[in-house]
Design a protein around this motif. Structure first.
Motif, PDB file in Angstrom:
ATOM      1  N   ALA A 143       8.256  37.894 -13.206  1.00 11.74           N
ATOM      2  CA  ALA A 143       8.416  39.566 -13.395  1.00 11.74           C
ATOM      3  C   ALA A 143       9.724  39.621 -14.185  1.00 11.74           C
ATOM      4  CB  ALA A 143       8.607  40.051 -12.128  1.00 11.74           C
ATOM      5  N   PRO A 144       9.727  40.853 -15.230  1.00 11.74           N
ATOM      6  CA  PRO A 144      10.850  40.966 -15.756  1.00 11.74           C
ATOM      7  C   PRO A 144      12.226  40.620 -15.241  1.00 11.74           C
ATOM      8  CG  PRO A 144       9.324  42.960 -15.951  1.00 11.74           C
ATOM      9  CD  PRO A 144       9.050  41.966 -15.053  1.00 11.74           C
ATOM     10  N   GLY A 145      13.054  40.007 -16.070  1.00 10.27           N
ATOM     11  CA  GLY A 145      14.252  39.497 -15.639  1.00 10.27           C
ATOM     12  C   GLY A 145      15.124  39.451 -16.582  1.00 10.27           C
ATOM     13  N   GLU A 146      15.175  39.579 -17.689  1.00  9.46           N
ATOM     14  CA  GLU A 146      16.194  39.631 -18.891  1.00  9.46           C
ATOM     15  C   GLU A 146      16.562  40.842 -19.430  1.00  9.46           C
ATOM     16  OE1 GLU A 146      17.030  36.624 -22.477  1.00  9.46           O
ATOM     17  OE2 GLU A 146      14.826  36.955 -22.205  1.00  9.46           O
ATOM     18  N   HIS A 147      17.656  41.278 -19.492  1.00  9.27           N
ATOM     19  CA  HIS A 147      18.364  42.277 -20.321  1.00  9.27           C
ATOM     20  C   HIS A 147      17.697  43.498 -19.695  1.00  9.27           C
ATOM     21  CE1 HIS A 147      20.793  43.519 -23.723  1.00  9.27           C
ATOM     22  NE2 HIS A 147      19.779  44.395 -23.891  1.00  9.27           N
TER      23      HIS A 147
END
Length: 193
Positions: free
Chosen positions: A131-135
């Motif tokens: 799942a989204p996890g950067e910036h």
């Protein structure tokens, strides 16, 4: 550690925060064990989010606790932030072999091409979802926004997704399967399940 308490009547869920770490993110094994047992022993907790980890499984008691809860509680666990293959170097608790564990990787910030974040641990056998996890934007207060990265943030999203697909009366295998099947397959993510 966060536990999702699911409510059958309304179809919504509550979050039961269980504090096992201090304000600086430091914690000890005893507090983790106590927090896990507290959440797992509550009758209405269906998901426990564990966004922390280590690489040497010298802490076998938590694994036993996770196994003991495998018939009633799904455990989502962050895969780690060291760009390591967890199939080769297991990261715990995400690499526990219990049927109730779902391991979470982080997607990168690139929106044109789907890929894992540069720091995210991976593993074709040991990491389940990303799942989204950067910036990611994070508000410290209404006037101050920072950007955060890590599989802990991905894991929180996957916990929320697991809560969203839960249907009252589901068995744990059904709930885990529904959580994983709710994900969209992408060929660029062949480094995870």
């Amino acid at each position: 550690m966060i536990s999702n308490r699911l409510e059958a009547q309304s179809g919504s869920y509550e979050i039961l925060p269980v504090k096992a770490f201090d304000a600086n993110g430091n914690g000890n094994y005893f507090d983790i064990l106590c927090g896990f047992k507290y959440a797992a022993n509550k009758g209405d907790v269906n998901i426990i989010n564990m966004s922390f980890g280590w690489y040497h499984n010298e802490y076998e008691l938590l694994e036993r606790f996770v196994d003991e809860a495998s018939d009633k509680v799904m455990v989502t666990a962050s895969a780690g932030n060291d760009a390591i293959n967890n199939d080769m170097v297991p990261h715990y608790p995400s690499s526990y072999e219990s049927e109730n564990v779902v391991a979470s990787a982080a997607l990168g910030a690139e929106t044109v091409q789907v890929s894992l974040a540069w720091f995210s641990n991976l593993g074709q056998q040991s990491v389940d979802l990303a799942a989204p996890g950067e910036h990611l934007p994070f508000l410290l207060d209404p006037n101050q926004q920072i950007y955060v990265s890590g599989t802990s943030y991905s894991n929180a999203l996957i916990s929320a997704g697991a809560a969203a697909v839960y249907v009252p009366g589901m068995t744990l295998p059904q709930h885990r399967s529904a959580t994983i099947n709710s994900a969209q397959y992408h060929p660029n993510l062949s480094a995870i399940q």
